[in-house]
Scaffold this active site. Structure first.
Site, PDB file in Angstrom:
ATOM      1  N   ILE A  48       0.775  -1.322  -0.008  1.00 14.11           N
ATOM      2  CA  ILE A  48      -0.036   0.078  -0.017  1.00 14.11           C
ATOM      3  C   ILE A  48       0.708   1.145   0.106  1.00 14.11           C
ATOM      4  CG2 ILE A  48      -2.058  -1.115   1.044  1.00 14.11           C
ATOM      5  CD1 ILE A  48      -1.131   0.040   3.797  1.00 14.11           C
ATOM      6  N   ASP A  49       0.233   2.388  -0.448  1.00  8.48           N
ATOM      7  CA  ASP A  49       1.201   3.707  -0.412  1.00  8.48           C
ATOM      8  C   ASP A  49       1.601   4.049   0.778  1.00  8.48           C
ATOM      9  OD1 ASP A  49       0.311   3.617  -3.248  1.00  8.48           O
ATOM     10  OD2 ASP A  49      -1.315   4.873  -2.740  1.00  8.48           O
ATOM     11  N   LYS A  50       2.674   4.694   0.699  1.00 11.66           N
ATOM     12  CA  LYS A  50       3.651   5.225   1.983  1.00 11.66           C
ATOM     13  C   LYS A  50       2.262   6.012   3.106  1.00 11.66           C
ATOM     14  CE  LYS A  50       6.950   8.692   3.041  1.00 11.66           C
ATOM     15  NZ  LYS A  50       7.831   9.862   2.826  1.00 11.66           N
TER      16      LYS A  50
END
Length: 236
Positions: A48-50
Protein backbone atom coordinates in the site's frame (compact mmCIF):
# COMPACT_ATOMS: atom_id res chain seq x y z
CA UNK A 1 -0.53 -9.52 9.24
CA UNK A 2 0.76 -6.04 10.03
CA UNK A 3 -1.04 -2.74 10.55
CA UNK A 4 1.18 -0.22 8.74
CA UNK A 5 1.14 3.37 9.98
CA UNK A 6 0.86 6.25 7.54
CA UNK A 7 4.27 7.63 6.57
CA UNK A 8 6.06 4.26 6.44
CA UNK A 9 7.30 3.16 3.02
CA UNK A 10 6.64 -0.53 2.32
CA UNK A 11 9.89 -1.42 0.54
CA UNK A 12 13.24 0.28 -0.16
CA UNK A 13 13.38 2.39 -3.30
CA UNK A 14 14.75 5.69 -4.57
CA UNK A 15 15.22 8.14 -1.66
CA UNK A 16 13.74 5.61 0.80
CA UNK A 17 16.40 3.00 1.53
CA UNK A 18 15.95 2.82 5.31
CA UNK A 19 13.08 2.71 7.78
CA UNK A 20 10.78 0.74 5.48
CA UNK A 21 8.52 -2.16 6.37
CA UNK A 22 10.82 -4.55 4.49
CA UNK A 23 13.81 -3.30 6.51
CA UNK A 24 11.87 -4.18 9.66
CA UNK A 25 10.87 -7.60 8.33
CA UNK A 26 14.45 -8.48 7.41
CA UNK A 27 15.58 -7.46 10.89
CA UNK A 28 13.01 -9.65 12.67
CA UNK A 29 12.80 -12.67 10.32
CA UNK A 30 15.41 -14.71 8.47
CA UNK A 31 15.10 -16.28 5.01
CA UNK A 32 11.81 -14.68 4.03
CA UNK A 33 10.64 -15.82 0.58
CA UNK A 34 10.73 -13.55 -2.44
CA UNK A 35 8.09 -13.54 -5.16
CA UNK A 36 9.35 -14.20 -8.68
CA UNK A 37 9.69 -10.87 -10.47
CA UNK A 38 9.62 -9.05 -7.14
CA UNK A 39 13.16 -9.81 -5.96
CA UNK A 40 14.62 -7.62 -3.25
CA UNK A 41 11.28 -7.36 -1.44
CA UNK A 42 11.27 -10.38 0.91
CA UNK A 43 7.93 -11.39 2.38
CA UNK A 44 5.90 -8.97 0.29
CA UNK A 45 2.82 -10.25 -1.52
CA UNK A 46 1.20 -6.83 -1.96
CA UNK A 47 1.77 -3.25 -0.85
CA UNK A 48 0.00 0.00 0.00
CA UNK A 49 1.15 3.58 -0.53
CA UNK A 50 3.45 5.35 1.92
CA UNK A 51 0.75 7.69 3.24
CA UNK A 52 -1.97 5.02 3.27
CA UNK A 53 -2.41 3.28 6.62
CA UNK A 54 -3.68 -0.22 7.29
CA UNK A 55 -3.37 -3.95 6.85
CA UNK A 56 -0.85 -6.01 4.89
CA UNK A 57 -0.27 -9.76 4.89
CA UNK A 58 3.35 -10.96 4.87
CA UNK A 59 4.49 -14.39 3.68
CA UNK A 60 7.02 -16.10 5.98
CA UNK A 61 7.42 -19.32 3.93
CA UNK A 62 7.54 -20.29 0.27
CA UNK A 63 4.29 -22.23 0.70
CA UNK A 64 2.57 -19.17 2.12
CA UNK A 65 3.99 -16.97 -0.65
CA UNK A 66 2.72 -19.29 -3.38
CA UNK A 67 -0.73 -19.63 -1.83
CA UNK A 68 -1.24 -15.92 -1.16
CA UNK A 69 0.08 -14.94 -4.59
CA UNK A 70 -2.48 -17.26 -6.21
CA UNK A 71 -5.28 -15.79 -4.09
CA UNK A 72 -4.34 -12.29 -5.18
CA UNK A 73 -4.17 -13.42 -8.81
CA UNK A 74 -7.64 -15.01 -8.74
CA UNK A 75 -9.10 -12.06 -6.76
CA UNK A 76 -10.23 -14.18 -3.80
CA UNK A 77 -8.46 -11.91 -1.29
CA UNK A 78 -10.89 -9.62 0.53
CA UNK A 79 -9.61 -6.04 0.75
CA UNK A 80 -11.81 -3.24 2.05
CA UNK A 81 -10.67 0.34 2.50
CA UNK A 82 -12.27 3.39 4.03
CA UNK A 83 -11.71 6.81 2.50
CA UNK A 84 -12.87 10.39 2.90
CA UNK A 85 -13.75 11.99 -0.42
CA UNK A 86 -14.83 15.44 -1.55
CA UNK A 87 -18.57 15.56 -2.25
CA UNK A 88 -21.06 12.71 -2.49
CA UNK A 89 -21.44 10.37 -5.49
CA UNK A 90 -24.83 10.42 -7.26
CA UNK A 91 -25.13 6.69 -6.65
CA UNK A 92 -24.70 5.66 -3.00
CA UNK A 93 -22.99 2.48 -4.18
CA UNK A 94 -21.57 1.29 -7.45
CA UNK A 95 -18.66 -0.20 -9.40
CA UNK A 96 -15.90 1.73 -11.14
CA UNK A 97 -14.47 -0.19 -14.10
CA UNK A 98 -11.80 2.14 -15.48
CA UNK A 99 -8.41 1.08 -16.82
CA UNK A 100 -5.30 2.57 -15.22
CA UNK A 101 -1.91 3.51 -16.64
CA UNK A 102 1.04 5.57 -15.40
CA UNK A 103 1.13 9.03 -16.91
CA UNK A 104 3.66 9.42 -19.71
CA UNK A 105 4.27 13.01 -18.56
CA UNK A 106 4.70 12.31 -14.83
CA UNK A 107 5.53 8.77 -13.69
CA UNK A 108 4.41 9.59 -10.16
CA UNK A 109 0.81 9.89 -11.34
CA UNK A 110 -1.61 7.23 -12.60
CA UNK A 111 -4.33 8.11 -15.11
CA UNK A 112 -7.74 6.55 -15.70
CA UNK A 113 -9.03 5.51 -19.12
CA UNK A 114 -12.41 4.26 -20.26
CA UNK A 115 -12.93 0.51 -20.16
CA UNK A 116 -11.10 -1.54 -22.82
CA UNK A 117 -8.89 1.29 -24.06
CA UNK A 118 -5.44 2.06 -22.63
CA UNK A 119 -3.90 0.70 -19.44
CA UNK A 120 -4.63 -2.31 -17.24
CA UNK A 121 -8.04 -3.44 -16.07
CA UNK A 122 -8.99 -2.06 -12.66
CA UNK A 123 -12.27 -2.58 -10.77
CA UNK A 124 -13.34 -0.93 -7.51
CA UNK A 125 -16.68 -1.45 -5.73
CA UNK A 126 -17.70 1.43 -3.47
CA UNK A 127 -20.52 2.44 -1.16
CA UNK A 128 -21.19 5.61 0.81
CA UNK A 129 -21.13 5.02 4.57
CA UNK A 130 -21.79 8.61 5.69
CA UNK A 131 -22.45 12.00 4.11
CA UNK A 132 -20.59 14.59 6.21
CA UNK A 133 -21.43 17.99 4.67
CA UNK A 134 -19.14 18.46 1.61
CA UNK A 135 -17.31 15.21 2.40
CA UNK A 136 -18.34 11.55 2.36
CA UNK A 137 -16.94 8.55 4.19
CA UNK A 138 -16.91 5.62 1.79
CA UNK A 139 -15.94 1.96 1.76
CA UNK A 140 -14.08 0.60 -1.25
CA UNK A 141 -13.60 -3.08 -2.00
CA UNK A 142 -10.87 -3.93 -4.49
CA UNK A 143 -11.42 -6.54 -7.17
CA UNK A 144 -8.02 -5.75 -8.70
CA UNK A 145 -4.98 -4.20 -7.06
CA UNK A 146 -3.40 -1.50 -9.23
CA UNK A 147 -1.12 1.30 -8.09
CA UNK A 148 -3.17 4.23 -6.68
CA UNK A 149 -6.34 2.41 -7.77
CA UNK A 150 -8.81 3.90 -5.28
CA UNK A 151 -7.21 7.35 -5.46
CA UNK A 152 -7.45 7.52 -9.25
CA UNK A 153 -10.87 5.84 -9.52
CA UNK A 154 -12.44 8.30 -7.11
CA UNK A 155 -10.82 11.25 -8.90
CA UNK A 156 -12.17 9.83 -12.19
CA UNK A 157 -15.62 9.75 -10.59
CA UNK A 158 -15.20 13.41 -9.62
CA UNK A 159 -14.69 12.78 -5.90
CA UNK A 160 -10.98 13.11 -5.14
CA UNK A 161 -9.73 11.80 -1.78
CA UNK A 162 -9.54 14.43 0.95
CA UNK A 163 -6.02 15.92 1.21
CA UNK A 164 -4.62 13.72 -1.59
CA UNK A 165 -1.92 16.16 -2.68
CA UNK A 166 -0.83 14.19 -5.75
CA UNK A 167 -4.34 14.22 -7.23
CA UNK A 168 -5.50 17.67 -6.15
CA UNK A 169 -7.42 16.73 -3.01
CA UNK A 170 -5.37 19.13 -0.89
CA UNK A 171 -7.42 22.02 -2.29
CA UNK A 172 -10.93 23.03 -1.22
CA UNK A 173 -13.04 21.25 -3.83
CA UNK A 174 -16.46 21.58 -2.18
CA UNK A 175 -18.09 24.06 0.17
CA UNK A 176 -18.52 27.78 0.68
CA UNK A 177 -16.27 30.79 0.07
CA UNK A 178 -16.46 31.99 3.67
CA UNK A 179 -13.10 32.64 5.31
CA UNK A 180 -14.09 30.72 8.44
CA UNK A 181 -14.89 27.64 6.32
CA UNK A 182 -11.55 27.86 4.53
CA UNK A 183 -9.71 28.07 7.84
CA UNK A 184 -11.71 25.09 9.13
CA UNK A 185 -10.65 23.00 6.10
CA UNK A 186 -6.99 24.00 6.43
CA UNK A 187 -7.12 22.98 10.09
CA UNK A 188 -8.48 19.60 9.00
CA UNK A 189 -5.61 19.26 6.53
CA UNK A 190 -3.25 19.70 9.48
CA UNK A 191 -5.10 17.08 11.53
CA UNK A 192 -4.98 14.60 8.62
CA UNK A 193 -1.79 15.56 6.73
CA UNK A 194 -2.10 12.84 4.06
CA UNK A 195 -4.62 11.27 1.73
CA UNK A 196 -7.62 10.02 3.70
CA UNK A 197 -7.25 6.31 2.92
CA UNK A 198 -7.05 3.34 5.29
CA UNK A 199 -6.78 -0.37 4.44
CA UNK A 200 -9.29 -1.48 7.04
CA UNK A 201 -10.22 -5.11 6.33
CA UNK A 202 -8.17 -8.00 4.97
CA UNK A 203 -9.41 -11.54 4.43
CA UNK A 204 -7.71 -14.59 2.94
CA UNK A 205 -7.53 -18.37 3.13
CA UNK A 206 -4.79 -19.56 5.47
CA UNK A 207 -2.16 -21.38 3.34
CA UNK A 208 -1.82 -24.25 5.82
CA UNK A 209 -5.18 -24.71 7.60
CA UNK A 210 -7.41 -23.77 4.67
CA UNK A 211 -9.56 -21.62 6.98
CA UNK A 212 -10.73 -18.20 5.82
CA UNK A 213 -9.30 -15.53 8.11
CA UNK A 214 -10.51 -11.94 8.33
CA UNK A 215 -8.72 -9.06 10.04
CA UNK A 216 -10.02 -5.58 10.81
CA UNK A 217 -8.19 -2.49 11.97
CA UNK A 218 -9.52 0.67 13.57
CA UNK A 219 -9.22 3.98 11.78
CA UNK A 220 -6.04 5.70 13.00
CA UNK A 221 -6.32 8.77 15.21
CA UNK A 222 -5.61 11.33 12.47
CA UNK A 223 -8.37 9.87 10.30
CA UNK A 224 -10.98 9.50 13.06
CA UNK A 225 -10.17 12.96 14.48
CA UNK A 226 -10.77 14.54 11.09
CA UNK A 227 -14.14 12.77 10.80
CA UNK A 228 -15.10 13.93 14.30
CA UNK A 229 -14.23 17.52 13.42
CA UNK A 230 -16.31 17.42 10.23
CA UNK A 231 -19.27 15.79 12.00
CA UNK A 232 -19.17 18.52 14.63
CA UNK A 233 -19.00 21.19 11.92
CA UNK A 234 -21.89 19.59 10.03
CA UNK A 235 -24.11 19.37 13.11
CA UNK A 236 -23.53 23.06 13.86
Amino acid sequence: VVNKPAGMVVHPAHENWEGTLVNALVYHFKNLPEMEGNEGRPGLVHRIDKETSGLLVIAKTNKAMDSLAKQFKNHSIERKYQALIWGTPKEVEGTINVNLRRSLKDRRIVEGYAENTLGKKAITHYKVLENIHYLSLIECELETGRTHQIRVHMKYLGHTLFNDERYGGNMILKGTTFTKYKQFVYNCFKILPRQALHAKTLGFTHPKSGKFLEFDSKLPNDFSSCIDKWENYSSN
